[in-house]
Design a protein around this motif. Structure first.
Motif, PDB file in Angstrom:
ATOM      1  N   TRP A  17       0.834  -1.208   0.000  1.00 44.94           N
ATOM      2  CA  TRP A  17       0.000   0.000   0.000  1.00 44.94           C
ATOM      3  C   TRP A  17       0.869   1.259   0.000  1.00 44.94           C
ATOM      4  CZ3 TRP A  17      -1.309   2.672   5.023  1.00 44.94           C
ATOM      5  CH2 TRP A  17      -1.978   3.879   4.779  1.00 44.94           C
ATOM      6  N   CYS A  18       1.823   1.303   0.900  1.00 49.53           N
ATOM      7  CA  CYS A  18       2.666   2.500   1.005  1.00 49.53           C
ATOM      8  C   CYS A  18       3.478   2.708  -0.268  1.00 49.53           C
ATOM      9  CB  CYS A  18       3.578   2.405   2.225  1.00 49.53           C
ATOM     10  SG  CYS A  18       2.664   2.475   3.787  1.00 49.53           S
ATOM     11  N   GLY A  19       3.960   1.605  -0.854  1.00 50.61           N
ATOM     12  CA  GLY A  19       4.718   1.702  -2.098  1.00 50.61           C
ATOM     13  C   GLY A  19       3.877   2.328  -3.205  1.00 50.61           C
ATOM     14  N   ARG A  20       2.653   1.850  -3.325  1.00 49.55           N
ATOM     15  CA  ARG A  20       1.761   2.377  -4.375  1.00 49.55           C
ATOM     16  C   ARG A  20       1.483   3.861  -4.158  1.00 49.55           C
ATOM     17  NH1 ARG A  20      -1.052  -2.397  -3.443  1.00 49.55           N
ATOM     18  NH2 ARG A  20      -2.614  -1.257  -2.243  1.00 49.55           N
ATOM     19  N   ALA A  21       1.315   4.238  -2.882  1.00 53.89           N
ATOM     20  CA  ALA A  21       0.912   5.612  -2.581  1.00 53.89           C
ATOM     21  C   ALA A  21       2.105   6.545  -2.331  1.00 53.89           C
ATOM     22  CB  ALA A  21      -0.012   5.612  -1.368  1.00 53.89           C
ATOM     23  N   GLY A  22       3.318   5.990  -2.377  1.00 56.96           N
ATOM     24  CA  GLY A  22       4.505   6.808  -2.132  1.00 56.96           C
ATOM     25  C   GLY A  22       4.631   7.258  -0.689  1.00 56.96           C
ATOM     26  N   ILE A  23       3.965   6.548   0.219  1.00 57.16           N
ATOM     27  CA  ILE A  23       3.998   6.899   1.643  1.00 57.16           C
ATOM     28  C   ILE A  23       5.294   6.372   2.272  1.00 57.16           C
ATOM     29  CG2 ILE A  23       2.881   6.473   3.880  1.00 57.16           C
ATOM     30  CD1 ILE A  23       0.229   6.143   2.256  1.00 57.16           C
ATOM     31  N   ALA A  24       5.956   7.213   3.050  1.00 53.82           N
ATOM     32  CA  ALA A  24       7.172   6.779   3.732  1.00 53.82           C
ATOM     33  C   ALA A  24       6.819   5.802   4.854  1.00 53.82           C
ATOM     34  CB  ALA A  24       7.918   7.977   4.299  1.00 53.82           C
ATOM     35  N   VAL A  25       7.690   4.810   5.067  1.00 50.74           N
ATOM     36  CA  VAL A  25       7.484   3.784   6.096  1.00 50.74           C
ATOM     37  C   VAL A  25       8.638   3.830   7.080  1.00 50.74           C
ATOM     38  CG1 VAL A  25       7.423   1.302   6.520  1.00 50.74           C
ATOM     39  CG2 VAL A  25       6.182   2.258   4.565  1.00 50.74           C
ATOM     40  N   ILE A  26       8.321   3.938   8.348  1.00 53.46           N
ATOM     41  CA  ILE A  26       9.355   3.891   9.383  1.00 53.46           C
ATOM     42  C   ILE A  26       9.214   2.569  10.140  1.00 53.46           C
ATOM     43  CG2 ILE A  26      10.376   5.040  11.380  1.00 53.46           C
ATOM     44  CD1 ILE A  26      10.211   7.163   9.417  1.00 53.46           C
ATOM     45  N   PRO A  27      10.087   1.599   9.872  1.00 51.90           N
ATOM     46  CA  PRO A  27      10.059   0.370  10.674  1.00 51.90           C
ATOM     47  C   PRO A  27      10.423   0.706  12.124  1.00 51.90           C
ATOM     48  CG  PRO A  27      11.281   0.052   8.621  1.00 51.90           C
ATOM     49  CD  PRO A  27      11.071   1.519   8.784  1.00 51.90           C
ATOM     50  N   TYR A  28       9.683   0.119  13.071  1.00 48.98           N
ATOM     51  CA  TYR A  28       9.768   0.554  14.473  1.00 48.98           C
ATOM     52  C   TYR A  28       9.750  -0.663  15.396  1.00 48.98           C
ATOM     53  CZ  TYR A  28       8.488   3.638  18.471  1.00 48.98           C
ATOM     54  OH  TYR A  28       8.452   4.348  19.652  1.00 48.98           O
ATOM     55  N   GLY A  29      10.763  -0.766  16.247  1.00 47.43           N
ATOM     56  CA  GLY A  29      10.799  -1.856  17.229  1.00 47.43           C
ATOM     57  C   GLY A  29      10.361  -1.343  18.574  1.00 47.43           C
ATOM     58  N   GLY A  30      11.336  -1.036  19.457  1.00 47.97           N
ATOM     59  CA  GLY A  30      10.995  -0.469  20.749  1.00 47.97           C
ATOM     60  C   GLY A  30      11.044   1.051  20.752  1.00 47.97           C
ATOM     61  N   GLY A  31      11.548   1.620  19.687  1.00 44.62           N
ATOM     62  CA  GLY A  31      11.599   3.078  19.585  1.00 44.62           C
ATOM     63  C   GLY A  31      12.664   3.715  20.459  1.00 44.62           C
ATOM     64  N   SER A  32      13.689   2.931  20.843  1.00 48.91           N
ATOM     65  CA  SER A  32      14.701   3.484  21.750  1.00 48.91           C
ATOM     66  C   SER A  32      15.874   4.114  21.001  1.00 48.91           C
ATOM     67  CB  SER A  32      15.200   2.405  22.714  1.00 48.91           C
ATOM     68  OG  SER A  32      15.838   1.369  21.994  1.00 48.91           O
ATOM     69  N   SER A  33      15.713   4.341  19.712  1.00 48.35           N
ATOM     70  CA  SER A  33      16.769   4.980  18.924  1.00 48.35           C
ATOM     71  C   SER A  33      17.250   6.273  19.576  1.00 48.35           C
ATOM     72  CB  SER A  33      16.255   5.299  17.517  1.00 48.35           C
ATOM     73  OG  SER A  33      17.199   6.094  16.822  1.00 48.35           O
ATOM     74  N   VAL A  34      18.547   6.505  19.562  1.00 47.26           N
ATOM     75  CA  VAL A  34      19.080   7.776  20.064  1.00 47.26           C
ATOM     76  C   VAL A  34      19.746   8.568  18.934  1.00 47.26           C
ATOM     77  CG1 VAL A  34      19.339   7.031  22.451  1.00 47.26           C
ATOM     78  CG2 VAL A  34      21.201   6.628  20.824  1.00 47.26           C
ATOM     79  N   VAL A  35      19.423   8.215  17.686  1.00 45.77           N
ATOM     80  CA  VAL A  35      20.079   8.853  16.546  1.00 45.77           C
ATOM     81  C   VAL A  35      19.075   9.351  15.507  1.00 45.77           C
ATOM     82  CG1 VAL A  35      22.249   7.598  16.796  1.00 45.77           C
ATOM     83  CG2 VAL A  35      20.381   6.553  15.487  1.00 45.77           C
ATOM     84  N   GLY A  36      17.836   9.569  15.942  1.00 44.41           N
ATOM     85  CA  GLY A  36      16.820  10.006  14.977  1.00 44.41           C
ATOM     86  C   GLY A  36      16.393   8.922  14.012  1.00 44.41           C
ATOM     87  N   GLY A  37      16.631   7.670  14.383  1.00 40.54           N
ATOM     88  CA  GLY A  37      16.365   6.560  13.470  1.00 40.54           C
ATOM     89  C   GLY A  37      14.893   6.289  13.211  1.00 40.54           C
ATOM     90  N   VAL A  38      14.004   6.710  14.135  1.00 41.85           N
ATOM     91  CA  VAL A  38      12.573   6.460  13.945  1.00 41.85           C
ATOM     92  C   VAL A  38      11.781   7.751  13.805  1.00 41.85           C
ATOM     93  CG1 VAL A  38      12.632   4.245  15.163  1.00 41.85           C
ATOM     94  CG2 VAL A  38      12.150   6.341  16.458  1.00 41.85           C
ATOM     95  N   GLU A  39      12.502   8.860  13.681  1.00 39.39           N
ATOM     96  CA  GLU A  39      11.808  10.152  13.590  1.00 39.39           C
ATOM     97  C   GLU A  39      11.431  10.443  12.146  1.00 39.39           C
ATOM     98  OE1 GLU A  39      13.884  13.326  15.528  1.00 39.39           O
ATOM     99  OE2 GLU A  39      12.767  14.862  14.454  1.00 39.39           O
TER     100      GLU A  39
END
Lengths: 538, 538
Positions: free
Chosen positions: B112-134
């Motif tokens: 769905w996101c591919g067709r619509a050009g929507i960005a996807v942020i894969p997310y685990g625990g969200g404990s990134s300290v480097v802007g990885g899930v922002e």
């Protein structure tokens, strides 16, 4: 010493009459057949075609068009290579052999070949057993083999971090010679140690001395320099890094398809001072496997942990045993290791293993310099080790007497080993019934991991002079099929080359193949680097 | 328990009044300044924009557009994330948070996101300290964060090979809970253990429990499944393989830019039964470093080998010492380890180290289940370990009182450590003089290798409410510059994300960047996966 153009190693080290007689006597019982000897052809008689290309003047001094050079670089050193050489069957021969002196030369060679669409075969010691250096490049107007042997120096030693910057073309012995004055050693001793190079080890993810822990060269790499047609890729010297996917891991195992490795910073070891070793006999193979697994999962991390099955023990260590022989060795530069050996022997006893009388601990013993170091003595361990280094020479002698003698290898998880072992053994036997009538399959573990072994199989069968390549290919296809369908890897440390492609293509995840292919196009847009290896030639 | 939307971990575990008073008293001496407290804003007051996209009916049940969900997924858990949350500064918020139940859901979401050009942020625990899930994805019409938390099961356990097939969305404690009945453990205990997932560890090459040998999650991976927009990449379960470049190593560290990791076969350990540990005091820091290096190069492979400098020892272990404290620990499921500890202490004594009274060997002690296991007691080791787990909570409390408290990390070879350490420390102090007037820099080693340490720095400085993000960014830029020019890596185990890009881009070899970019295009042709991480957004 003179390198053999058609077979393994040095001409002077080939099997002599006495060794040959003993070898043939041993083999006669296993593989009945015509054991008449055949002489290798003279190079002049091969009728090699003239080179199809002339190097530009600026590169002429690096390039050789000599027949002997071109013939010696046509094949690797697999059984099928040796047999084809013996029969004068050299269909693919490089047009030129180039020997760069430095990275600039490598860049210049790639530039020229890229402009002219000439295929390039990066070449270390040429000990490939998977068609990795054979110029099957029909789509290119010419082929240049780039032999790195002149780039053979240790350029820098960092004793504090225990690492050295080393040129990729250095052979094993000369590498260790240059490290010895610093009290350091790479301790990477593949069977091909004397006739293979650092660059070759890196490009093929070679398996080395250590049976556990540091099994493959991959983990000994601190950084690498790789000349690609799109520029030099130089990674940073780091003990570890989590900055994106590892750049080095893309080039490790790239088998000359992405670039020419010119140098690497390698992690070194202090020379070992304490050693302890033993061989353990088992009446039952399954119990021997279970003991080996227990040791692999114990965290004891022996340097040597090689399980020979009964046939392997008999053929190559002269030991008659029901189940198998486990060859164990511990070593350390810093502390005694006999307690680790004792604990490992305890685990063996739990599974019915009996340590042989040659069990010994050595402390402060003088260090040798290679894979045969410290092997004086007459134990099963020693016998097997000496045999290990003689094997390729003996294989060549057997090939000349129409005996098929070749190996193949894999790795699998412990839970699948029994099934894989049975499937592979039966596939080999069935294929031999079909093509050679009879034959023997042996198995040893070259490396073991907590989650599985790397089994290494030997095949000995009576061949038919003039038909041995087809016979071997039939056996090899059958066992490769069995490995693939049993969940093993088509190669643990022999690489993919051209010969393992059909099974590698099925093993490799599809999206990863697409990613690798895209990476290849980015680095080698003209598709000149080792076409047909890992990926289809474009 | 309720997860905090703006800060670390569980609301119920936040710093209470007693802990806060003690903390502020400790800090007051170091960082004079205004220590008035500030309350986090209510979610309703944030004024988040409405979602720009509505999911198709078939995916609606997986997707949440709730304000609390979207706010909680807007930032990772770095100091700058927490401060921005506290100040209500949420400029980039996902439009939807999707929670797939299985791989099929992941595929459907990517389609769905591919067709619509929507960005996807894969997310685990969200404990990134480097802007990885922002979701800083200005070029896309909308952003969907794909939170894997529902995929949290251990699917299969192979006790023979000691491995398990595990879904990527499982958090540390629930993972260990599912392995415990089998007597097995992954023993990967990053500081974020409770609030991070297997998939996150794999995507970011997380650093774990072991200070030596198995330092990063990479080496514990047997095989992986990754859903890419171009199909599922599934590698084979293998203990080791030399078949081409490692497929897994391309996805390890890919930080959600090449695909969504859905499951992996992971290598497990038996639960340790023998332990021995000690802390060693040094009067001189250089001597402490030399002792740590000797142990790292000894082959003893301690599970714990963490050198705290004098400031770190004082701040977080309550120990006053001239040079530093080395925290040592050995563990084994199979054999006693006190001799290894004795040998390590011998190496410490050679460098003037003095073992503290809390040195002890435990045998057959009951096993705990996490990073704080077996920590009862009042030693420096114990104090430091408890502090270790409280650190992120305390950082949040300090942030609310305008104290800058943050960490950064690197790795380098031993020969460059002294230079790097000096350069980084001086850069931090200089930057603090410029932006906060004063402050403290501490250093510990989280992991050590035979060829170098992974130094982890802490910064404590008086911030200015409303200006702390800019203040921290100034300090961070200065130390990153110092790391980069001193030859370190911009990250040993925190990953690159968006915040480390400027320095990662300089560290990464150019041809490898081209190869990685080409691989990305092959796997994610629409460029929807975590745009701006590792590579420029297209």
């Amino acid at each position: 010493m003179t390198r053999s153009w058609w077979g393994w190693g040095n001409v002077e080290d080939a099997v002599d009459e006495t060794e040959l007689r003993a070898l043939l006597n041993r083999v006669r019982a296993l593989v009945p057949g015509d054991l008449a000897g055949h002489e290798p052809p003279g190079i002049a008689s091969l009728g090699l075609p003239a080179p199809r290309v002339t190097p530009p003047v600026s590169l002429a001094a690096l390039c050789s068009a000599e027949l002997a050079d071109r013939a010696a670089h046509a094949h690797g050193k697999a059984f099928r290579d040796v047999v084809r050489n013996l029969q004068g069957d050299l269909r693919h021969v490089p047009d030129l052999v180039a020997r760069p002196r430095d990275e600039r030369d490598v860049t210049d060679l790639l530039d020229w070949c890229g402009r002219a669409g000439i295929a390039v075969i990066p070449y270390g010691g040429g000990s490939s057993v998977v068609g990795g250096v054979e110029p099957r490049c029909e789509d290119h107007p010419a082929v240049v083999t780039v032999d790195l042997e002149r780039m053979d120096r240790v350029l820098e030693v960092d004793s504090t971090s225990r690492a050295a910057r080393i040129q990729a073309g250095v052979f094993g012995p000369r590498l260790e010679d240059q490290l010895r004055p610093h009290g350091l050693t790479l301790r990477h001793f593949p069977q091909s140690f004397e006739f293979s190079t650092l660059g070759g080890w890196l490009a093929t993810r070679a398996g080395g001395h250590y049976a556990t822990l540091y099994t493959r060269i991959d983990d000994l790499v601190e950084s690498m320099r790789v000349v690609t047609p799109s520029g030099v890729s130089a990674s940073r010297r780091l003990p570890g890094s989590g900055a994106g996917p590892s750049p080095d891991r893309l080039f490790l195992g790239s088998e000359g398809t992405l670039g020419v490795i010119t140098e690497a910073w390698m992690r070194l070891q202090d020379r070992p001072r304490w050693r302890a070793r033993a061989s353990v006999r088992f009446d039952d193979y399954a119990a021997a496997v279970a003991a080996t697994r227990a040791i692999a999962q114990s965290g004891l991390n022996p340097a040597n942990c090689r399980l020979l099955d009964a046939s392997e023990a008999l053929l190559n260590a002269g030991v008659s045993v029901g189940g198998g022989v486990l060859v164990l060795g511990f070593e350390s530069a810093g502390h005694p290791v006999h307690r680790s050996l004792e604990r490992a022997l305890e685990l063996c006893r739990d599974h019915g293993g009996e340590a042989s009388a040659d069990t010994r601990a050595a402390s402060g013993a003088p260090s040798g310099s290679g894979p045969g170091e410290g092997t004086a003595g007459g134990s099963a361990v020693d016998t097997w080790r000496s045999a290990f280094l003689r094997m390729p020479y003996q294989r060549d002698a057997l090939a000349r007497h129409s005996v098929i003698a070749e190996t193949f290898e894999t790795a699998c998880t412990w839970d699948t080993f029994e099934t894989l072992h049975r499937a592979v053994t039966e596939a080999a036997r069935q294929a031999m019934r079909e093509t050679t009538g009879t034959g023997v399959v042996t198995c040893r573990f070259t490396h073991v991991y907590p989650d599985g072994p790397a089994p290494y199989f030997g095949v000995y069968a009576p061949g038919r002079w003039g038909g041995m390549v087809a016979q071997w290919d039939h056996i090899k296809a059958a066992v490769s099929e069995a490995i693939e369908t049993s969940g093993g890897t088509i190669t643990h440390h022999h690489a993919v080359g051209r010969d393992h492609r059909p099974w590698y293509d099925r093993q490799r995840p599809g999206p990863f193949a697409a990613a690798l292919s895209a990476a290849k196009t980015a680095l080698d847009p003209a598709g000149i680097l080792n076409p047909g290896v890992l990926l289809p030639a474009r």
